[in-house]
Design a protein around this motif. Structure first.
Motif, PDB file in Angstrom:
ATOM      1  N   GLY A 245      12.115 -59.367  41.504  1.00 32.25           N
ATOM      2  CA  GLY A 245      11.332 -60.458  40.639  1.00 32.25           C
ATOM      3  C   GLY A 245       9.980 -60.380  40.612  1.00 32.25           C
ATOM      4  N   LEU A 246       9.745 -60.588  41.601  1.00 28.73           N
ATOM      5  CA  LEU A 246       8.621 -60.715  42.779  1.00 28.73           C
ATOM      6  C   LEU A 246       7.680 -59.918  42.445  1.00 28.73           C
ATOM      7  CD1 LEU A 246       9.477 -61.728  46.284  1.00 28.73           C
ATOM      8  CD2 LEU A 246       9.579 -63.260  44.099  1.00 28.73           C
ATOM      9  N   LEU A 247       8.378 -58.389  42.235  1.00 24.88           N
ATOM     10  CA  LEU A 247       6.942 -57.717  41.570  1.00 24.88           C
ATOM     11  C   LEU A 247       6.707 -57.716  40.629  1.00 24.88           C
ATOM     12  CD1 LEU A 247       9.308 -54.110  43.200  1.00 24.88           C
ATOM     13  CD2 LEU A 247       7.189 -55.497  44.532  1.00 24.88           C
ATOM     14  N   THR A 248       7.086 -58.111  39.487  1.00 19.69           N
ATOM     15  CA  THR A 248       6.509 -58.366  38.216  1.00 19.69           C
ATOM     16  C   THR A 248       5.111 -59.080  38.397  1.00 19.69           C
ATOM     17  OG1 THR A 248       6.910 -60.851  37.941  1.00 19.69           O
ATOM     18  CG2 THR A 248       8.746 -58.975  37.446  1.00 19.69           C
ATOM     19  N   GLY A 249       4.373 -59.752  39.265  1.00 22.46           N
ATOM     20  CA  GLY A 249       3.986 -60.449  39.639  1.00 22.46           C
ATOM     21  C   GLY A 249       2.243 -59.042  39.796  1.00 22.46           C
ATOM     22  N   ILE A 250       3.163 -57.664  39.859  1.00 21.81           N
ATOM     23  CA  ILE A 250       1.307 -56.820  40.344  1.00 21.81           C
ATOM     24  C   ILE A 250       1.067 -56.678  38.467  1.00 21.81           C
ATOM     25  CG2 ILE A 250       1.467 -53.904  40.745  1.00 21.81           C
ATOM     26  CD1 ILE A 250       3.443 -54.289  42.614  1.00 21.81           C
ATOM     27  N   ALA A 251       2.007 -56.595  37.457  1.00 22.16           N
ATOM     28  CA  ALA A 251       1.889 -57.134  36.114  1.00 22.16           C
ATOM     29  C   ALA A 251       0.283 -57.728  35.887  1.00 22.16           C
ATOM     30  CB  ALA A 251       2.501 -56.777  35.529  1.00 22.16           C
ATOM     31  N   PRO A 252      -0.099 -58.569  36.097  1.00 22.92           N
ATOM     32  CA  PRO A 252      -1.322 -59.057  36.189  1.00 22.92           C
ATOM     33  C   PRO A 252      -1.266 -58.421  37.101  1.00 22.92           C
ATOM     34  CG  PRO A 252       0.439 -60.602  36.774  1.00 22.92           C
ATOM     35  CD  PRO A 252       0.921 -59.984  36.560  1.00 22.92           C
ATOM     36  N   LEU A 253      -2.042 -58.241  38.082  1.00 22.69           N
ATOM     37  CA  LEU A 253      -3.185 -57.002  38.951  1.00 22.69           C
ATOM     38  C   LEU A 253      -3.427 -56.702  38.774  1.00 22.69           C
ATOM     39  CD1 LEU A 253      -1.441 -58.941  42.828  1.00 22.69           C
ATOM     40  CD2 LEU A 253      -3.519 -59.286  42.075  1.00 22.69           C
ATOM     41  N   ALA A 254      -2.905 -55.939  37.626  1.00 18.42           N
ATOM     42  CA  ALA A 254      -2.603 -53.990  37.224  1.00 18.42           C
ATOM     43  C   ALA A 254      -4.354 -54.466  36.299  1.00 18.42           C
ATOM     44  CB  ALA A 254      -1.840 -53.639  36.897  1.00 18.42           C
ATOM     45  N   ALA A 255      -3.647 -55.531  35.168  1.00 19.57           N
ATOM     46  CA  ALA A 255      -4.251 -56.394  33.965  1.00 19.57           C
ATOM     47  C   ALA A 255      -5.253 -56.637  34.608  1.00 19.57           C
ATOM     48  CB  ALA A 255      -3.673 -56.785  33.368  1.00 19.57           C
ATOM     49  N   ALA A 256      -5.745 -57.346  35.586  1.00 18.13           N
ATOM     50  CA  ALA A 256      -6.913 -57.837  35.582  1.00 18.13           C
ATOM     51  C   ALA A 256      -7.664 -57.007  36.394  1.00 18.13           C
ATOM     52  CB  ALA A 256      -7.024 -58.591  37.172  1.00 18.13           C
ATOM     53  N   VAL A 257      -7.140 -55.517  37.366  1.00 17.36           N
ATOM     54  CA  VAL A 257      -8.773 -54.318  37.702  1.00 17.36           C
ATOM     55  C   VAL A 257      -8.370 -53.341  36.937  1.00 17.36           C
ATOM     56  CG1 VAL A 257      -7.747 -52.255  39.215  1.00 17.36           C
ATOM     57  CG2 VAL A 257      -6.916 -54.467  39.313  1.00 17.36           C
ATOM     58  N   VAL A 258      -8.129 -53.654  35.758  1.00 14.65           N
ATOM     59  CA  VAL A 258      -8.264 -52.241  34.260  1.00 14.65           C
ATOM     60  C   VAL A 258      -8.992 -53.042  33.678  1.00 14.65           C
ATOM     61  CG1 VAL A 258      -7.068 -51.602  32.207  1.00 14.65           C
ATOM     62  CG2 VAL A 258      -5.779 -51.097  34.013  1.00 14.65           C
ATOM     63  N   GLY A 259      -9.156 -54.662  33.220  1.00 16.77           N
ATOM     64  CA  GLY A 259     -10.216 -54.901  32.593  1.00 16.77           C
ATOM     65  C   GLY A 259     -11.070 -55.207  33.703  1.00 16.77           C
ATOM     66  N   ALA A 260     -11.612 -55.441  34.812  1.00 17.14           N
ATOM     67  CA  ALA A 260     -12.775 -55.522  35.089  1.00 17.14           C
ATOM     68  C   ALA A 260     -13.740 -53.811  35.081  1.00 17.14           C
ATOM     69  CB  ALA A 260     -12.764 -55.245  36.508  1.00 17.14           C
ATOM     70  N   VAL A 261     -12.237 -52.480  35.673  1.00 18.33           N
ATOM     71  CA  VAL A 261     -12.814 -51.258  35.538  1.00 18.33           C
ATOM     72  C   VAL A 261     -13.644 -50.554  34.447  1.00 18.33           C
ATOM     73  CG1 VAL A 261     -12.498 -49.546  35.903  1.00 18.33           C
ATOM     74  CG2 VAL A 261     -11.551 -50.985  37.037  1.00 18.33           C
ATOM     75  N   SER A 262     -13.007 -51.088  32.739  1.00 18.43           N
ATOM     76  CA  SER A 262     -13.201 -51.488  31.743  1.00 18.43           C
ATOM     77  C   SER A 262     -14.028 -51.862  30.915  1.00 18.43           C
ATOM     78  CB  SER A 262     -11.635 -51.249  30.748  1.00 18.43           C
ATOM     79  OG  SER A 262     -11.625 -52.282  30.909  1.00 18.43           O
ATOM     80  N   GLY A 263     -14.663 -52.709  32.202  1.00 18.68           N
ATOM     81  CA  GLY A 263     -16.038 -53.187  31.332  1.00 18.68           C
ATOM     82  C   GLY A 263     -16.119 -54.783  31.088  1.00 18.68           C
ATOM     83  N   SER A 264     -14.754 -55.585  31.232  1.00 16.92           N
ATOM     84  CA  SER A 264     -15.233 -56.990  31.038  1.00 16.92           C
ATOM     85  C   SER A 264     -15.493 -57.196  31.327  1.00 16.92           C
ATOM     86  CB  SER A 264     -13.212 -57.021  30.858  1.00 16.92           C
ATOM     87  OG  SER A 264     -12.419 -57.115  31.390  1.00 16.92           O
ATOM     88  N   GLY A 265     -15.701 -57.162  32.581  1.00 18.14           N
ATOM     89  CA  GLY A 265     -16.692 -57.905  33.500  1.00 18.14           C
ATOM     90  C   GLY A 265     -15.935 -58.238  34.881  1.00 18.14           C
ATOM     91  N   ALA A 266     -16.781 -58.327  36.250  1.00 15.68           N
ATOM     92  CA  ALA A 266     -16.368 -58.929  37.715  1.00 15.68           C
ATOM     93  C   ALA A 266     -15.052 -60.347  36.924  1.00 15.68           C
ATOM     94  CB  ALA A 266     -16.300 -58.920  38.062  1.00 15.68           C
ATOM     95  N   PRO A 267     -13.821 -60.099  37.953  1.00 18.41           N
ATOM     96  CA  PRO A 267     -13.185 -61.049  37.686  1.00 18.41           C
ATOM     97  C   PRO A 267     -13.795 -62.935  38.574  1.00 18.41           C
ATOM     98  CG  PRO A 267     -11.795 -59.734  39.010  1.00 18.41           C
ATOM     99  CD  PRO A 267     -13.421 -58.921  38.576  1.00 18.41           C
ATOM    100  N   GLY A 268     -13.466 -63.390  38.058  1.00 24.76           N
ATOM    101  CA  GLY A 268     -14.169 -65.192  37.742  1.00 24.76           C
ATOM    102  C   GLY A 268     -13.823 -65.700  39.372  1.00 24.76           C
ATOM    103  N   PRO A 269     -14.128 -66.532  39.937  1.00 24.61           N
ATOM    104  CA  PRO A 269     -13.376 -67.375  41.243  1.00 24.61           C
ATOM    105  C   PRO A 269     -11.988 -67.895  40.760  1.00 24.61           C
ATOM    106  CG  PRO A 269     -15.361 -68.569  40.310  1.00 24.61           C
ATOM    107  CD  PRO A 269     -15.558 -67.386  39.223  1.00 24.61           C
ATOM    108  N   SER A 270     -11.371 -68.160  39.795  1.00 21.01           N
ATOM    109  CA  SER A 270     -10.035 -68.167  40.044  1.00 21.01           C
ATOM    110  C   SER A 270      -9.634 -67.150  39.492  1.00 21.01           C
ATOM    111  CB  SER A 270      -9.897 -69.581  38.592  1.00 21.01           C
ATOM    112  OG  SER A 270      -9.913 -68.956  37.414  1.00 21.01           O
TER     113      SER A 270
END
Length: 312
Positions: A245-270
């Motif tokens: 179940g801890l591995l479900t935390g990888i999903a938002p990590l992957a989403a953040a990486v894909v979002g940054a690569v696809s042009g939605s901008g670099a992640p903010g401080p939070s």
């Protein structure tokens, strides 16, 4: 093979599966305007066919459910696949998407507590400590949003369905294997969704899908359904629902990486803070102790003989 390497090998399938799920966010957005039930019915039907072919190529043995197994497998189809999709779609009508994502981020805590109970083990103290950390990190990555009481209810249902997707598989994973559980859950979900689509959207609704939407359905059927399901259930069977179940935390990590690569901008401080917290939680909860069997929760004294027989 040394213990850390052996433990990591069991976790890799689940990691890859969650990365595929998280990285599919941009693909799923293509289907926002598509008919919900009909499109998902096509997705799960296609995934069933793909998985049957892959299972044959891999030499995996599939068996027909019997007795109570029908209830567990149907439960996965109804809650983890059908109702989850409904909860997400209806929920965003009353709440911002981040609210649903935050609710789903609570899954590690639910699995850490209930998973070992179904597996007849003591919950792992390490996982119980790490699960809230992973959850907090995921919440920071996903952010928060506005909602109303109905939105909260849909979010709670999404959480329950996401947890049920894993928990209801625990009693049948040994006999049916990750391949069998995935296949039987998929075809039942496809039938249910096809019926719902016929009644609520009409039998010809999917004909209106665009070429890009058909491509999205194909990708989701192959990578996020057929492949990711088997990978996920492989890790659940290998290390237990609580630790997996801890591995479900990888999903938002992957989403953040894909979002940054696809042009939605670099992640903010939070988001960066959330990524840091999330990784710390994963490392703390998944780090092997260096002794055989450390990657699973310790069984009670009365259960030791039964556990030894089960894993022979």
């Amino acid at each position: 093979m040394d213990i850390p390497s052996a433990s990591l090998a069991r976790l890799v399938p689940g990691m890859v599966g969650m990365a595929l799920v998280g990285g599919s966010v941009s693909v799923s957005r293509t289907l926002v305007d598509a008919p919900l039930f009909g499109t998902q019915a096509v997705r799960y039907a296609a995934a069933t066919v793909i998985l049957l072919v892959l299972a044959r190529l891999a030499g995996a043995r599939l068996v027909w459910p019997r007795g109570r197994e029908w209830l567990w497998l149907a439960g996965i189809a109804v809650t983890g696949l059908v109702l989850f999709n409904v909860a997400v779609v209806r929920g965003v009508g009353h709440a911002e998407p981040a609210v649903i994502a935050v609710a789903v981020a609570c899954v590690p805590v639910v699995l850490a507590v209930i998973g070992p109970v179904l597996e007849r083990r003591r919950p792992s103290r390490r996982v119980l400590w790490a699960a809230p950390v992973v959850m907090a990190g995921a919440v920071l990555v996903e952010g928060t949003g506005r909602t109303d009481a109905v939105g909260v209810a849909w979010a709670a249902l999404a959480l329950g369905c996401e947890a049920a997707f894993t928990l209801l598989a625990v009693p049948v994973l040994q006999r049916h294997s990750p391949w069998g559980v995935s296949v039987h859950a998929m075809w039942q979900a496809a039938v249910l969704l096809a019926l719902l689509g016929t009644v609520t959207e009409g039998p010809s609704a999917v004909r209106e899908l665009s070429a890009s939407q058909w491509a999205a359905v194909g990708y989701l059927a192959l990578m996020v359904t057929a492949v990711a399901f088997v990978l996920w259930y492989s890790t659940v069977r290998a290390v237990g629902a609580g630790r997996a179940g801890l591995l479900t935390g990888i999903a938002p990590l992957a989403a953040a990486v894909v979002g940054a690569v696809s042009g939605s901008g670099a992640p903010g401080p939070s988001v960066w803070l959330g990524i840091t917290v999330l990784i710390l939680g994963l490392v703390a909860g998944l780090r092997p102790r260096g002794v055989p069997g450390a990657d699973a929760a310790t069984p009670t004294r009365a259960e030791c003989p039964r556990q030894q027989v089960r894993h022979k």
